[in-house]
Each structure stands twice: as structure tokens, then as C-alpha cells.
Motif scaffolding. Sequence first.
Motif, PDB file in Angstrom:
ATOM      1  N   SER A 177       3.445  -1.777  -6.791  1.00  0.00           N
ATOM      2  CA  SER A 177       2.061  -1.526  -6.353  1.00  0.00           C
ATOM      3  C   SER A 177       1.057  -1.901  -7.440  1.00  0.00           C
ATOM      4  O   SER A 177      -0.022  -2.432  -7.146  1.00  0.00           O
ATOM      5  N   LEU A 178       1.403  -1.631  -8.694  1.00  0.00           N
ATOM      6  CA  LEU A 178       0.534  -2.011  -9.808  1.00  0.00           C
ATOM      7  C   LEU A 178       0.364  -3.526  -9.871  1.00  0.00           C
ATOM      8  O   LEU A 178      -0.751  -4.032 -10.070  1.00  0.00           O
ATOM      9  N   PHE A 179       1.466  -4.247  -9.728  1.00  0.00           N
ATOM     10  CA  PHE A 179       1.389  -5.703  -9.727  1.00  0.00           C
ATOM     11  C   PHE A 179       0.436  -6.185  -8.639  1.00  0.00           C
ATOM     12  O   PHE A 179      -0.413  -7.055  -8.867  1.00  0.00           O
ATOM     13  N   ALA A 180       0.577  -5.608  -7.441  1.00  0.00           N
ATOM     14  CA  ALA A 180      -0.299  -6.014  -6.335  1.00  0.00           C
ATOM     15  C   ALA A 180      -1.752  -5.645  -6.627  1.00  0.00           C
ATOM     16  O   ALA A 180      -2.677  -6.408  -6.309  1.00  0.00           O
ATOM     17  N   ALA A 181      -1.962  -4.480  -7.260  1.00  0.00           N
ATOM     18  CA  ALA A 181      -3.327  -4.030  -7.553  1.00  0.00           C
ATOM     19  C   ALA A 181      -4.025  -4.924  -8.562  1.00  0.00           C
ATOM     20  O   ALA A 181      -5.260  -4.998  -8.588  1.00  0.00           O
ATOM     21  N   GLY A 182      -3.265  -5.629  -9.397  1.00  0.00           N
ATOM     22  CA  GLY A 182      -3.883  -6.469 -10.421  1.00  0.00           C
ATOM     23  C   GLY A 182      -4.299  -7.844  -9.944  1.00  0.00           C
ATOM     24  O   GLY A 182      -5.064  -8.535 -10.630  1.00  0.00           O
ATOM     25  N   VAL A 183      -3.839  -8.257  -8.760  1.00  0.00           N
ATOM     26  CA  VAL A 183      -4.074  -9.638  -8.311  1.00  0.00           C
ATOM     27  C   VAL A 183      -5.555  -9.910  -8.068  1.00  0.00           C
ATOM     28  O   VAL A 183      -6.147 -10.829  -8.664  1.00  0.00           O
ATOM     29  N   LEU A 184      -6.178  -9.147  -7.170  1.00  0.00           N
ATOM     30  CA  LEU A 184      -7.583  -9.414  -6.823  1.00  0.00           C
ATOM     31  C   LEU A 184      -8.535  -9.173  -7.998  1.00  0.00           C
ATOM     32  O   LEU A 184      -9.445  -9.985  -8.222  1.00  0.00           O
ATOM     33  N   PRO A 185      -8.395  -8.086  -8.778  1.00  0.00           N
ATOM     34  CA  PRO A 185      -9.247  -7.959  -9.964  1.00  0.00           C
ATOM     35  C   PRO A 185      -9.081  -9.125 -10.933  1.00  0.00           C
ATOM     36  O   PRO A 185     -10.056  -9.581 -11.532  1.00  0.00           O
ATOM     37  N   LEU A 423     -15.286  -2.946 -10.407  1.00  0.00           N
ATOM     38  CA  LEU A 423     -14.062  -2.246 -10.023  1.00  0.00           C
ATOM     39  C   LEU A 423     -14.327  -0.762  -9.812  1.00  0.00           C
ATOM     40  O   LEU A 423     -13.741  -0.143  -8.917  1.00  0.00           O
ATOM     41  N   THR A 424     -15.216  -0.177 -10.624  1.00  0.00           N
ATOM     42  CA  THR A 424     -15.533   1.243 -10.497  1.00  0.00           C
ATOM     43  C   THR A 424     -16.329   1.519  -9.230  1.00  0.00           C
ATOM     44  O   THR A 424     -16.077   2.499  -8.517  1.00  0.00           O
ATOM     45  N   LEU A 425     -17.278   0.642  -8.936  1.00  0.00           N
ATOM     46  CA  LEU A 425     -18.113   0.830  -7.743  1.00  0.00           C
ATOM     47  C   LEU A 425     -17.362   0.503  -6.462  1.00  0.00           C
ATOM     48  O   LEU A 425     -17.620   1.102  -5.414  1.00  0.00           O
ATOM     49  N   PHE A 426     -16.435  -0.446  -6.555  1.00  0.00           N
ATOM     50  CA  PHE A 426     -15.685  -0.881  -5.366  1.00  0.00           C
ATOM     51  C   PHE A 426     -14.184  -0.816  -5.666  1.00  0.00           C
ATOM     52  O   PHE A 426     -13.538  -1.845  -5.907  1.00  0.00           O
ATOM     53  N   PRO A 427     -13.603   0.377  -5.682  1.00  0.00           N
ATOM     54  CA  PRO A 427     -12.180   0.516  -6.029  1.00  0.00           C
ATOM     55  C   PRO A 427     -11.249  -0.230  -5.077  1.00  0.00           C
ATOM     56  O   PRO A 427     -10.092  -0.503  -5.421  1.00  0.00           O
ATOM     57  N   GLU A 428     -11.758  -0.583  -3.888  1.00  0.00           N
ATOM     58  CA  GLU A 428     -10.920  -1.320  -2.941  1.00  0.00           C
ATOM     59  C   GLU A 428     -10.489  -2.677  -3.491  1.00  0.00           C
ATOM     60  O   GLU A 428      -9.507  -3.258  -3.014  1.00  0.00           O
TER      61      GLU A 428
END
Length: 442
Positions: A177-185, A423-428
Motif C-alpha cells: 500500500s505504501l508503494f502504491a501511495a507513493g506513485v501519484l505524489p 499533499l496535506t490539503l488533498f490527502p487523496e
Amino acid sequence: MTELATGLIVLFLIFFYLGLGVWVFIGLISVSLTVQFFILDMSPDTIGAIATKIMVRSASSWELAAIPMFIWMGDIIFRTDISRRLFDGLAPIVNIIPGRLLHANIVGCTVFAAVSGSSTATAVTVGKISLEELSARGYDRSLAVGSLAGAGSLGLLIPPSIVMIVYGILAEVSIISLFAAGVLPGLMIAALYSGYISLRAKTGDGIVPQVAEGGGGNIPRVRLADLVNLLPVALLIVVVLGSIYSGLATPSEAAAIGVLAALVIAFVTGQLSLDLLTQSVMSSVKMSAMVVSLVVAAALLSTTMGYLHLPQNVATMISGMELSPYALIALLAAFYVLLGLFLEGISITVMSLPITLPLIVQAGFDPLWFGVFLILMVELATITPPVGFNLFVLQGLTNMSISQIARASMPFFLLLCVGVVLLTLFPEIALWLPETIRGGGG
């Protein structure tokens, strides 16, 4: 002794031991043992039993197996011409964008980050190829160096990332899940960098040479041979990330598959040799030992802080300040920027997490989101003097002073700060892809 006094003593001990110039993992273990003996009044036998149990258990974590494998895979790539092929394949594509080959730093680091997991390896590999090439062709040197410093840090955010694995182990968060979370940012930060370069190219003279590399101002054609150069890296990305997100392999298994794929590519291209194997293995063992020793030392320090109830007391104290969630994030951001002046990324992660993670959870933030936030803050540390690793890497590549490189990197430091705010304003931005993958898997 009050909680505040205890916290200040622990903080003093950390800076004291690190100030002695000892290795970070030795400093963290020394802090733990000193606190257990003098503050918690434990006997040497009890201290030995606790230290042995905690350190053996943390060193035996299956997830840790991914770290040496990903490091080895990146080192194999570093010692072959795969990275040069990547640059050659990207050059004709980025020539159609304002700023032209300056974008090769951004795109090259973004793509290479997906197979290296290391900020330093990303900056060194792409920098060795691009900096001399860009200078020879008349591109602005300051912007070339600054963009490489900023984009090199993407090795920490674009999966697979060594720091992500460390965070996932310590925070008990799914590494997939962490790997996936890093892609868009990661893609967002790369887009901010490229947008800034395009703006500078349109508004500043001397940023790019007047005539495009194709000659006569014509847009160069992208040939099939150029795209073929991208195949080795594309294959590695598909093999590693595809096996993870498809559910066919765990991150540790995917790392081993990635090493095998890198060796096969080196063999097919005629670059596999005993010397390459020996050097890559030795380099990877040294780096892996450093990372794992930090994780083990951090586990002992975290346990010691737990005995002191320090994280809970700090969380209670900050909770009593009645900070809003955004004010808490701003406070933690300032805290991490301060740490980044003196420490590198993995040290920042393992030292701070026992204190900051309970605060984040109590404030209602998702630990998965906080992992991406933390890595962005660690990225800031890589381009922050006096201990910014990417600055030292670029100093070795360019012979420029640290102050010159830091000034060239400042716009990209500020763009990273913009990324943190977004990232803080839009955590999505971080949470959408992991939730989508979980939903698809369900």
C-alpha cells in the motif's frame, strides 16, 4: 523526574552521542542502554535480555529481506549501460517540451527511481550521464544541477523505496500500500519540477541553446531505435512493480525477481562479468548492513521510549496545546526540516517515528498518508545543507561548492514544500491509488 526533563535528557543524549561522530546506529543503541541503566534503573542482565530479544526480533523481520535485494538490483543497473540507454531513449522525447533536454534529468530520475529505491543512486547515475552532456550542449548549468538535486530525491518516493520499506516495518503499515501511495505524489513532484523548468525556459534567456539538437530548430523525430533503449528499464519496472501490484509476489519476492531480471539483462547485453558481480555484491552488502543496523537500533530505542512512556507523554502534551490537525502538521514539518539539517533520511525516519506516529494517529491522520508525508520531508533533507546527501553527490560530480549547489537547488526545495502543502490539503493524492487497488482486489 518530570516527563519534560526526561524528554530533554533523551534528546540531549541523542545529540551528544551523534555529536561524538560515532555511527548513527551505535549512537542510538548507546542512548537506549544509557537510559535503561541510569534512568530506568535496570540491571545489566535485564538490559542484555531486552536488547537481545528486541534486536534479534527486528533483524529477523521478513520484510527486511527486500532491502538488500532492491539495493543489489539498483547497483547492478548502476554498473551497466542501462542508465545511459535510458537517457538516450528519453532525449528525443523531451526535446519537444520547452526546456528540452533539461527535462531528461526529471524524467530520467523519475524512471530510474522506479528500479533503484535510493535517492543517492538515482542522483549519481543520472548525473554522471546528463550533466556533462547538458553543459556541452549549452544548457544553463545552475538549472541543470538544481533540477538533478531535486529530481534525484524522487528515488525515495517513487516505489520501490528503501525508506518506504523501513517506514512500513516500523509503523506496521502495508508496504504494498505504501508503494502504491507513493506513485501519484512522485509524479506530482516530477510535474512541478518540469513545469518550473518549462516556465524558466520560456521566460529566461540562455536557459537552453537556441537551436534544437535536431538542427535548424526542427523538432527531432522519435525513432524506433530510441524507444528500444527504454526497454531494459521498462522491463524491470513491469517485472518488479507488476508482480507486486498483481499480487503474484510480496515486495521481498519481487525484489529477488528484480535482481534476477537485472542479471538477465546484463547477460543479454554482454555486460555480466565476475567483476560486476563481485563489486555489486560488496557494495550492496555494505549499504544493506548500514540500513538494517539502523532499523535494529531504532527498534531498541523505540522500546526504550515505550518504557519511559515518552511518546504517549509527548502526545498528551501536544494534545493539551489543542493544536488543529493542520497546525500539528506544520509543527512536525518544521521539526523534520530541522532534523534534515543534520541527519539523512533513514536516520530521520527511525529516530522520529516512535514520537511522531502516535501524534499523527491521535490527530486522526492515516498512517499510510503520513508515510508519504514523512518521505517528502526526508526528500527535503537530501537537498538541505549542511548534510544533504544529494548536495555532496553533486559536488563530487561538478566540483561546485556546496553553497553554489544549495542555491541552485533552492527552487526545487520550495517546489517540494509546495508538494507537501498539496499533499496535506488533498490527502487523496496519496490515498486514492492504494484504496483503488484494495477495492479492485476485493
